[in-house]
Design a protein around this motif. Sequence first.
Motif, PDB file in Angstrom:
ATOM      1  N   VAL A 595       0.799  -1.262  -0.207  1.00  0.00           N
ATOM      2  CA  VAL A 595       0.059  -0.161  -0.054  1.00  0.00           C
ATOM      3  C   VAL A 595       0.983   1.387   0.069  1.00  0.00           C
ATOM      4  CG1 VAL A 595      -1.827  -0.997   1.224  1.00  0.00           C
ATOM      5  CG2 VAL A 595      -0.229  -0.023   2.488  1.00  0.00           C
ATOM      6  N   ALA A 596       0.333   2.254  -0.424  1.00  0.00           N
ATOM      7  CA  ALA A 596       0.935   3.676  -0.353  1.00  0.00           C
ATOM      8  C   ALA A 596       1.901   4.108   0.780  1.00  0.00           C
ATOM      9  CB  ALA A 596       0.155   4.705  -0.986  1.00  0.00           C
ATOM     10  N   ALA A 597       1.208   3.697   2.099  1.00  0.00           N
ATOM     11  CA  ALA A 597       1.599   4.023   3.170  1.00  0.00           C
ATOM     12  C   ALA A 597       3.066   3.291   3.405  1.00  0.00           C
ATOM     13  CB  ALA A 597       0.715   3.723   4.437  1.00  0.00           C
ATOM     14  N   ASP A 598       3.331   2.132   3.021  1.00  0.00           N
ATOM     15  CA  ASP A 598       4.522   1.244   3.052  1.00  0.00           C
ATOM     16  C   ASP A 598       5.702   2.267   2.555  1.00  0.00           C
ATOM     17  OD1 ASP A 598       2.966  -0.718   3.894  1.00  0.00           O
ATOM     18  OD2 ASP A 598       2.818  -1.708   2.321  1.00  0.00           O
ATOM     19  N   MET A 599       5.622   3.177   1.625  1.00  0.00           N
ATOM     20  CA  MET A 599       6.565   3.863   1.023  1.00  0.00           C
ATOM     21  C   MET A 599       6.904   5.059   1.764  1.00  0.00           C
ATOM     22  SD  MET A 599       5.560   3.785  -2.826  1.00  0.00           S
ATOM     23  CE  MET A 599       3.973   4.699  -2.581  1.00  0.00           C
ATOM     24  N   SER A 600       6.426   5.404   2.926  1.00  0.00           N
ATOM     25  CA  SER A 600       6.807   6.381   3.900  1.00  0.00           C
ATOM     26  C   SER A 600       7.958   6.165   4.320  1.00  0.00           C
ATOM     27  CB  SER A 600       5.744   6.870   5.018  1.00  0.00           C
ATOM     28  OG  SER A 600       5.614   5.817   5.763  1.00  0.00           O
ATOM     29  N   TYR A 601       8.678   7.396   4.640  1.00  0.00           N
ATOM     30  CA  TYR A 601      10.122   7.059   5.358  1.00  0.00           C
ATOM     31  C   TYR A 601       9.906   6.684   6.873  1.00  0.00           C
ATOM     32  CZ  TYR A 601      12.302   9.477   1.326  1.00  0.00           C
ATOM     33  OH  TYR A 601      12.662   9.808   0.136  1.00  0.00           O
ATOM     34  N   PRO A 602      10.712   5.674   7.056  1.00  0.00           N
ATOM     35  CA  PRO A 602      10.474   5.039   8.797  1.00  0.00           C
ATOM     36  C   PRO A 602      10.864   6.162   9.621  1.00  0.00           C
ATOM     37  CG  PRO A 602      11.639   3.759   7.400  1.00  0.00           C
ATOM     38  CD  PRO A 602      11.758   4.959   6.410  1.00  0.00           C
ATOM     39  N   GLY A 603      10.007   6.613  10.684  1.00  0.00           N
ATOM     40  CA  GLY A 603      10.441   7.535  11.582  1.00  0.00           C
ATOM     41  C   GLY A 603      10.249   9.153  11.298  1.00  0.00           C
ATOM     42  N   GLU A 604       9.977   9.156  10.031  1.00  0.00           N
ATOM     43  CA  GLU A 604       9.914  10.520   9.796  1.00  0.00           C
ATOM     44  C   GLU A 604       8.646  11.389   9.480  1.00  0.00           C
ATOM     45  OE1 GLU A 604      12.174  13.662   6.562  1.00  0.00           O
ATOM     46  OE2 GLU A 604      12.076  11.438   6.120  1.00  0.00           O
ATOM     47  N   ILE A 605       8.482  12.180  10.586  1.00  0.00           N
ATOM     48  CA  ILE A 605       7.157  12.995  10.827  1.00  0.00           C
ATOM     49  C   ILE A 605       6.805  13.820   9.510  1.00  0.00           C
ATOM     50  CG2 ILE A 605       5.858  14.380  12.335  1.00  0.00           C
ATOM     51  CD1 ILE A 605       7.905  13.751  14.516  1.00  0.00           C
ATOM     52  N   SER A 606       7.481  14.440   9.004  1.00  0.00           N
ATOM     53  CA  SER A 606       7.162  15.254   7.808  1.00  0.00           C
ATOM     54  C   SER A 606       6.779  14.601   6.524  1.00  0.00           C
ATOM     55  CB  SER A 606       8.291  16.437   7.522  1.00  0.00           C
ATOM     56  OG  SER A 606       9.350  15.649   7.193  1.00  0.00           O
ATOM     57  N   LYS A 607       7.322  13.292   6.280  1.00  0.00           N
ATOM     58  CA  LYS A 607       7.010  12.861   5.124  1.00  0.00           C
ATOM     59  C   LYS A 607       5.835  11.619   5.587  1.00  0.00           C
ATOM     60  CE  LYS A 607      11.094  13.465   2.380  1.00  0.00           C
ATOM     61  NZ  LYS A 607      11.986  14.007   3.304  1.00  0.00           N
ATOM     62  N   THR A 608       4.757  12.201   5.404  1.00  0.00           N
ATOM     63  CA  THR A 608       3.507  10.928   5.669  1.00  0.00           C
ATOM     64  C   THR A 608       3.309  10.151   4.621  1.00  0.00           C
ATOM     65  OG1 THR A 608       1.976  12.728   5.136  1.00  0.00           O
ATOM     66  CG2 THR A 608       2.611  12.675   7.573  1.00  0.00           C
ATOM     67  N   LYS A 609       2.295   9.344   4.342  1.00  0.00           N
ATOM     68  CA  LYS A 609       1.840   8.607   3.332  1.00  0.00           C
ATOM     69  C   LYS A 609       1.546   9.439   2.280  1.00  0.00           C
ATOM     70  CE  LYS A 609      -2.847   7.603   4.673  1.00  0.00           C
ATOM     71  NZ  LYS A 609      -3.469   8.042   3.234  1.00  0.00           N
ATOM     72  N   ALA A 610       0.918  10.566   2.795  1.00  0.00           N
ATOM     73  CA  ALA A 610       0.562  11.789   1.786  1.00  0.00           C
ATOM     74  C   ALA A 610       1.518  12.091   0.566  1.00  0.00           C
ATOM     75  CB  ALA A 610      -0.060  12.894   2.208  1.00  0.00           C
ATOM     76  N   SER A 611       2.811  11.882   1.012  1.00  0.00           N
ATOM     77  CA  SER A 611       3.692  12.374   0.038  1.00  0.00           C
ATOM     78  C   SER A 611       3.816  11.278  -1.078  1.00  0.00           C
ATOM     79  CB  SER A 611       5.300  12.125   0.787  1.00  0.00           C
ATOM     80  OG  SER A 611       5.162  13.037   1.557  1.00  0.00           O
ATOM     81  N   PHE A 612       3.437  10.130  -0.919  1.00  0.00           N
ATOM     82  CA  PHE A 612       3.282   9.019  -2.124  1.00  0.00           C
ATOM     83  C   PHE A 612       2.059   8.714  -2.509  1.00  0.00           C
ATOM     84  CE2 PHE A 612       7.448   8.869  -0.147  1.00  0.00           C
ATOM     85  CZ  PHE A 612       8.319   9.430  -0.862  1.00  0.00           C
ATOM     86  N   ASP A 613       1.165   8.979  -1.676  1.00  0.00           N
ATOM     87  CA  ASP A 613      -0.295   8.637  -2.049  1.00  0.00           C
ATOM     88  C   ASP A 613      -0.937   9.548  -2.811  1.00  0.00           C
ATOM     89  OD1 ASP A 613      -2.497   7.072  -1.876  1.00  0.00           O
ATOM     90  OD2 ASP A 613      -2.436   6.626   0.525  1.00  0.00           O
ATOM     91  N   MET A 614      -2.186   9.234  -3.229  1.00  0.00           N
ATOM     92  CA  MET A 614      -3.387  10.238  -3.833  1.00  0.00           C
ATOM     93  C   MET A 614      -4.255  10.675  -2.489  1.00  0.00           C
ATOM     94  SD  MET A 614      -3.769   8.772  -7.597  1.00  0.00           S
ATOM     95  CE  MET A 614      -2.351   8.232  -8.591  1.00  0.00           C
ATOM     96  N   ASP A 615      -4.729  11.994  -2.785  1.00  0.00           N
ATOM     97  CA  ASP A 615      -5.515  12.514  -1.739  1.00  0.00           C
ATOM     98  C   ASP A 615      -7.062  11.961  -2.077  1.00  0.00           C
ATOM     99  OD1 ASP A 615      -7.018  14.725  -3.464  1.00  0.00           O
ATOM    100  OD2 ASP A 615      -4.855  14.889  -3.809  1.00  0.00           O
ATOM    101  N   ASP A 616      -7.764  12.192  -1.227  1.00  0.00           N
ATOM    102  CA  ASP A 616      -9.114  11.574  -1.123  1.00  0.00           C
ATOM    103  C   ASP A 616     -10.051  12.244  -2.527  1.00  0.00           C
ATOM    104  OD1 ASP A 616      -8.810   9.883   0.808  1.00  0.00           O
ATOM    105  OD2 ASP A 616      -9.602  11.131   2.079  1.00  0.00           O
ATOM    106  N   MET A 617      -9.838  13.067  -2.624  1.00  0.00           N
ATOM    107  CA  MET A 617     -10.637  14.046  -3.694  1.00  0.00           C
ATOM    108  C   MET A 617     -10.219  13.351  -4.960  1.00  0.00           C
ATOM    109  SD  MET A 617     -11.071  18.040  -2.322  1.00  0.00           S
ATOM    110  CE  MET A 617     -11.830  18.274  -3.616  1.00  0.00           C
ATOM    111  N   LEU A 618      -8.894  13.535  -5.227  1.00  0.00           N
ATOM    112  CA  LEU A 618      -8.526  12.971  -6.466  1.00  0.00           C
ATOM    113  C   LEU A 618      -9.005  11.629  -6.485  1.00  0.00           C
ATOM    114  CD1 LEU A 618      -6.917  13.297  -8.986  1.00  0.00           C
ATOM    115  CD2 LEU A 618      -4.908  12.682  -7.932  1.00  0.00           C
ATOM    116  N   LEU A 619      -8.569  10.676  -5.625  1.00  0.00           N
ATOM    117  CA  LEU A 619      -9.208   9.120  -5.734  1.00  0.00           C
ATOM    118  C   LEU A 619     -10.652   9.153  -5.998  1.00  0.00           C
ATOM    119  CD1 LEU A 619      -7.326   7.661  -3.117  1.00  0.00           C
ATOM    120  CD2 LEU A 619      -6.853   7.303  -5.330  1.00  0.00           C
ATOM    121  N   ALA A 620     -11.379  10.000  -5.265  1.00  0.00           N
ATOM    122  CA  ALA A 620     -13.113   9.853  -5.884  1.00  0.00           C
ATOM    123  C   ALA A 620     -13.086  10.555  -7.202  1.00  0.00           C
ATOM    124  CB  ALA A 620     -13.670  10.978  -4.479  1.00  0.00           C
ATOM    125  N   ALA A 621     -12.632  11.353  -7.719  1.00  0.00           N
ATOM    126  CA  ALA A 621     -12.727  11.858  -8.954  1.00  0.00           C
ATOM    127  C   ALA A 621     -12.259  10.636 -10.000  1.00  0.00           C
ATOM    128  CB  ALA A 621     -11.871  13.012  -9.236  1.00  0.00           C
TER     129      ALA A 621
END
Length: 699
Positions: A595-621
């Motif tokens: 899943v996209a969350a697996d690609m986040s940097y371990p232990g890094e707060i600023s780079k959440t899964k959103a850095s490599f995921d798609m936001d909900d509005m885009l996925l809904a579209a």
Amino acid sequence: MVKGTAKSSSKKSKKSKSSQSSPLLVPALLSFLQRCPRDSSEQYLALLVLNNLSIPTQNKRPIALEFGGAKTLGRLLCQDPGCHLLVIIIVNLTFGDDVLNRDLLTGSGTNGRVVQGKLVGEDEGEGEGEVVEGEQSFVTCGGDVQLVDSLAYALLGIPHTPRKLLSILFSMMEEKLGIIYYRKSANAASSSDMEGNGVPPLALGGDDCPFPETARWCLSALKNLTRPSKLSPSTVGNAALALPDELDFLADRETSAVASRAILDAGILPLLLRILKQKEDVTAQTAAAASGGTSMHTLYSWQSNTAQDAALYTLMHMACVPHVRVALKEEHPKCVDALVGILNYGKVISIRLINLAKSGDGTWGGESGINSEDEAMELGRTSLQCLKARIALSHILLGSENDAILPIYGPAETIGDHETYTLVDLLSYCLQGRAKEGPGGYSAATFTLKSVLHVIRCILSVPKNKEIFASTINGRRLSSLLLYAVAKYAMGEKVADVVDAEAVEHAVVSIQHMTMYGLDESLVGFTHPGALQKSAFLPNTFGDTHNDNEVNISARDVVAKVFAAYLNMEGISVKGQHAANQILLRAHYLLFKGVAADMSYPGEISKTKASFDMDDMLLAAINMLPEGESMTPGTKPKEYIFSRPVCRTEKQGHGLKVFPAASGKPAVKSFPSALVAAEDLAAKQTEELIDTIEVANNI
């Protein structure tokens, strides 16, 4: 109510009074600076006032063009290159306003001055000026600012310019000729009129700069002037994008293009390269070694706004200009040498730079091998300089290819493992329109999304670079970010930065490059011989899979819908169509894992899964898009197409003939694999659908 009205009227009265007096202040200051003694306290105070006035955005255009400030400051700088305050004001005026910079360089702006409440032209009394009372109407300047030439003149360090030669320089500027003509005229004057005194030292000899502060700020001004706009053309006339015939003309009028060519004409590129090759004194950095440790000092860790930092930015900006990078590649080979030196050092300390990228949570020590925040900051600055050098070098060596296929490559074009982290980070921040904080940080305006997408396309045109990305999780991260950019564009949503059809073409072609290094071996029946296959092509799912109330979609469905929508858009190029079709043909054989969350940097707060995921509005579209016609899976690749070298020759009148062993014959083009050869062939074909894997299987 009455008090409020009176207060408001009082404010309006003060504002009106201020607006009436302010037009007279700047011309008065400029006029005073032209007659006051050098190095006097009066000159210093006048420059301080003008410096403060030049900072607000709304003041830049009036000072620079309407009152002729840029022209006046440039000429004062030629007379007194030791006065770095003059250049600081020019830096202020050229910062952040691309339209103003274009007008300064191309002469499409205006120029005039106010005398006793009247606005007059430069040549009052000779019939060429225009006098207007009570109106802000200005005489066109016609390109006489000559800003880059003035900066170049000061940058070359002329401590004592004879008045005779100074008049030659000004006459050249009046005739709108560059500093290169001044050199010719000055040499002629020195042989006839100067009685052997010679020309001022415009040559680059000697290591000592007479005015280091002036030089540093001149480089900062050149960095501002050469900065590309968000939609600057990436290639030399891309007819496939259905752009008008005036494309090359418009590209020539780009601020970065005009400034970059002016730098080449002024002859200061060798100085920029010499600055980049300046060696650092590391003798003071060896104290740790005496106590049994090792010196943590790194080269090329230039701080922001140093001469080297600004010179490298300027070179990077110049390399982004299509016509200029061709000249840099063909006429200035030392440019490549300077950039390779920086990149080679980055490869030497690659492990430390990778550890820095993985230690984004701010904790040093332990397995990271980074022992202090100071060391992290130093490594971060080196990483940023290597990133800038990579962008410049990739544009110079690969940017003019435009086929995105490089059959033969060398070590200079091959990236290091640490660069996969910095490039993925850069694309992520540009897509989100955010500044990078911490070691090696940069502002949100430092890089443009379009230029970053283009440089990634250039880098992935080298087969070895695709293998390097695919061998780590950064391959999956990169593909996810590229898909995000295409999805935003295909859905008609605004990306954080401005993009156009050409920018999205770069993203689509880059994804096509990564498809052949994300194959599912259970479907194709073999393991890719080039990559270590540690990374899948994309995650299996985008969105939050742990919350039933959140949107999540299969990545395979996202690929199918996004590229189907992209192909239905108007104005996309032939290359973009071809790349999108190849992705859809290969989608059945690609590996989607995790899943996209697996690609986040371990232990890094600023780079959440959103850095490599798609936001909900885009996925809904995307989810709302119709299924459409499913494309029949393309030809399954054969194992040998990835590793068997081939050669190709063209016989006149008989088309193309591909054969395996003719590298010694004339007019033969060699390819590292049949797949690369097939992609090169497909890039030259028309709009008809071609399955490049099928072509490669039959070579």
